[in-house]
Design an enzyme around this catalytic site. Structure first.
Site, PDB file in Angstrom:
ATOM      1  N   HIS A 107       0.918  -1.168  -0.186  1.00  0.00           N
ATOM      2  CA  HIS A 107       0.036   0.084  -0.112  1.00  0.00           C
ATOM      3  C   HIS A 107       0.832   1.196  -0.048  1.00  0.00           C
ATOM      4  CE1 HIS A 107      -3.335   2.553   1.849  1.00  0.00           C
ATOM      5  NE2 HIS A 107      -4.095   2.199   0.805  1.00  0.00           N
ATOM      6  N   LYS A 109       3.271   4.514  -1.153  1.00  0.00           N
ATOM      7  CA  LYS A 109       3.300   5.266  -2.404  1.00  0.00           C
ATOM      8  C   LYS A 109       4.630   6.156  -2.314  1.00  0.00           C
ATOM      9  CE  LYS A 109      -1.158   4.888  -1.642  1.00  0.00           C
ATOM     10  NZ  LYS A 109      -1.774   4.255  -0.477  1.00  0.00           N
ATOM     11  N   ASP A 114      16.989  10.563  -8.380  1.00  0.00           N
ATOM     12  CA  ASP A 114      18.400  10.399  -8.199  1.00  0.00           C
ATOM     13  C   ASP A 114      18.770  10.245  -6.725  1.00  0.00           C
ATOM     14  OD1 ASP A 114      18.630  10.905 -10.911  1.00  0.00           O
ATOM     15  OD2 ASP A 114      18.664  13.010 -10.841  1.00  0.00           O
ATOM     16  N   HIS A 293      -9.003  11.272   1.329  1.00  0.00           N
ATOM     17  CA  HIS A 293      -7.976  10.181   1.648  1.00  0.00           C
ATOM     18  C   HIS A 293      -6.587  10.441   2.265  1.00  0.00           C
ATOM     19  CE1 HIS A 293      -5.707   6.995  -0.881  1.00  0.00           C
ATOM     20  NE2 HIS A 293      -6.759   6.160  -0.271  1.00  0.00           N
ATOM     21  N   LYS A 295      -3.970  10.979   4.958  1.00  0.00           N
ATOM     22  CA  LYS A 295      -3.808  10.140   6.053  1.00  0.00           C
ATOM     23  C   LYS A 295      -2.798  11.158   6.924  1.00  0.00           C
ATOM     24  CE  LYS A 295      -4.237   6.756   2.823  1.00  0.00           C
ATOM     25  NZ  LYS A 295      -5.404   6.398   2.958  1.00  0.00           N
ATOM     26  N   ASP A 300      -0.224  18.198  19.250  1.00  0.00           N
ATOM     27  CA  ASP A 300       0.354  19.440  19.938  1.00  0.00           C
ATOM     28  C   ASP A 300       1.003  20.404  19.098  1.00  0.00           C
ATOM     29  OD1 ASP A 300      -1.022  18.743  22.092  1.00  0.00           O
ATOM     30  OD2 ASP A 300       0.666  17.933  23.044  1.00  0.00           O
TER      31      ASP A 300
END
Length: 375
Positions: A107, A109, A114, A293, A295, A300
Site C-alpha cells: 500500500h 506510495k 536521483d 484520502h 492520512k 500539539d
C-alpha cells in the site's frame, strides 16, 4: 537537513512529478498501490518513458490487486518497450492463494529521483477526475510531501527492499546495482537546518505494530490538541480507548473523516465507533468535498505522522505501509494548516443528532462491527 513542500492539489502534484522526472539524471524509482494510466497521469508515464530512453534507470512497482486495471492495459508493455523496468507487486491468483496470502498488499506510495528528491503521502498514481467516479463519493482528495535531502535515500532503500523480494531477477539486479550505489549518491550535506524527518515503515511479520505503537504513544503524551485525518476509521478497542482517554483528560481531539467512502462495510463499521467517541468529547467532523484520502495526525503542533496508513487493522498489521514522522515545527504547522483547511469544508456531528439516527442503522452498525477486524 530536508527541504519539504506539501502538495495538496492534483495538478500541482502531477506537475511536480513530471518536472522532477524530466530533470532526472540517474534513476527514477516509483512504487504505488494504484496506478491508472489515464487522464492527467499519462504525462507522468510519458515523462518516465522519455527518461528511460535517454539512459535514466526507471523502475515502476505497482501492486497486483490495487493496480489490476493497469496490468490489464497496454501500459506495462509500452513502458517496457521504452526501457522502463516494471514489476507486479505481490501477484494474486486462484492457485497462488493455496500457498500465498492474497490479503497482504503493498500500500506504499513512493517516488524517488536521483536519491535526492522523494515524494510520499496518500496519493495513488491516478486522475481523481476519472478514478472511481461511479462510486458516488466524488473526487479523491490527497496530499503528498515533496522532500529534498537525506530522507530520499531512506525511501530509496525501502523501495529497493520491496523491489528485490518480488523475484530472483530483481534480487540479483538490485544486489549488482547496490555495488555502485555510492557512486550515484548525491553529496551528503550536513544534517543541520531544514526539516527533521524519520521514515517509519510497517509490514506483516517482524515488528508489525510499529506505526500502531508510535501512534498510540503519541496520543498518550498529547497535552493540548490532536487532529486526525483518515478515510477509513476502524480501530481496535485499544486505539479507541486511547482516543477516548485523551479526550477525557482535556485534550482537544478532532477526527476528520469523509462523509462518503467507497466501501459500505467500512462506512457502517466506522460509524459503530462514533457514539463512544462523541460521549467522550471527541470532535467528529465529516468532510463533504469528496473522498478525503489524506492520512495525517498532528499532535500539539509539535509532532506529525504523514503517509499511507489508514486507521484500521489492515493498515496496521497486514499491508506494507509507510509513514513520515515529522519533528520540525514549521513542517508540522504546514500539515496542521492542511487539516485545518479540511475542517472548513467539514460538518460537525452532534451527539444529540447522532443518538436520533434510525434503529435499523444502529443494528447494521453493530452487526458490521463484529467483522471490523477483517476490513
Amino acid at each position: 537537513g530536508n527541504q519539504t513542500r506539501l502538495l495538496a492539489d492534483t495538478d500541482a502534484i502531477l506537475r511536480a512529478f513530471t518536472a522532477d522526472i524530466h530533470a532526472a539524471q540517474h534513476c527514477c524509482l516509483l512504487a504505488f498501490y494504484i496506478v491508472e494510466g489515464s487522464g492527467r497521469v499519462e504525462a507522468v508515464l510519458e515523462a518516465l518513458m522519455q527518461a528511460a530512453e535517454r539512459g535514466v534507470r526507471c523502475q515502476l512497482l505497482a501492486d497486483a490487486l490495487g493496480s489490476s486495471s493497469f496490468w490489464r492495459s497496454p501500459w506495462p508493455q509500452r513502458l517496457r518497450d521504452a526501457g522502463v523496468e516494471v514489476t507486479e507487486a505481490l501477484p494474486v491468483g486462484v492457485l497462488k492463494s493455496l500457498w500465498v496470502r492474497s490479503d497482504l498488499r503493498n500500500h506504499r506510495k513512493i517516488l524517488v529521483v536521483d536519491y535526492r528528491i522523494a515524494y510520499t503521502g496518500s496519493y495513488n498514481l491516478v486522475d481523481p477526475r476519472l478514478f472511481k467516479q461511479n462510486a458516488g463519493v466524488g473526487e479523491w482528495v490527497d496530499a503528498v510531501m515533496r522532500c529534498e535531502g537525506p530522507i530520499a535515500q531512506e525511501l530509496a532503500a525501502m523501495f529497493y527492499g520491496d523491489w528485490a523480494v518480488e523475484n530472483d531477477h530483481n534480487l540479483t539486479a538490485t544486489l549488482e546495482r547496490l555495488n555502485g550505489y555510492v557512486d550515484e549518491m548525491p553529496p551528503r550535506a550536513p544534517a543541520s537546518g531544514g526539516s527533521q524527518l524519520q521514515v517509519v515503515p510497517s509490514q506483516p511479520g517482524g515488528d508489525t505494530a510499529l506505526v500502531y505503537d508510535v501512534l498510540c504513544n503519541a496520543l498518550n503524551v498529547a497535552q493540548e490538541r490532536v487532529v486526525i485525518s483518515t478515510p477509513y476509521f476502524v480501530p481496535d478497542e485499544a486505539l479507541l480507548n486511547t482516543l477516548i482517554i485523551a479526550a477525557r483528560r482535556g485534550v482537544a481531539v478532532t477526527l476528520i473523516v469523509p462523509r462518503r467512502v467507497d466501501s459500505h462495510l467500512v462506512r457502517y463499521a466506522s460509524r459503530a465507533y462514533y457514539q463512544p467517541l462523541l460521549d467522550a468529547g471527541v470532535r467528529l467532523k465529516m468532510y463533504g468535498g469528496g473522498l478525503l484520502h489524506t492520512k495525517a495526525v498532528v499532535i500539539d503542533g509539535r509532532f506529525a505522522l504523514f503517509g499511507t496508513v489508514n486507521m484500521d487493522m489492515r493498515s496496521f498489521y497486514l499491508n506494507l505501509e509507510l509513514s513520515l514522522a515529522v519533528y520540525t515545527p514549521e513542517t508540522v504547522a504546514a500539515i496542521g494548516a492542511l487539516l485545518d483547511g479540511y475542517l472548513k469544508d467539514s460538518e460537525a456531528v452532534s451527539l444529540k443528532k447522532w443518538q436520533q439516527r434510525r434503529r435499523v442503522q444502529r443494528f447494521i452498525e453493530r452487526c458490521v462491527r463484529l467483522v471490523s477486524p477483517l476490513l
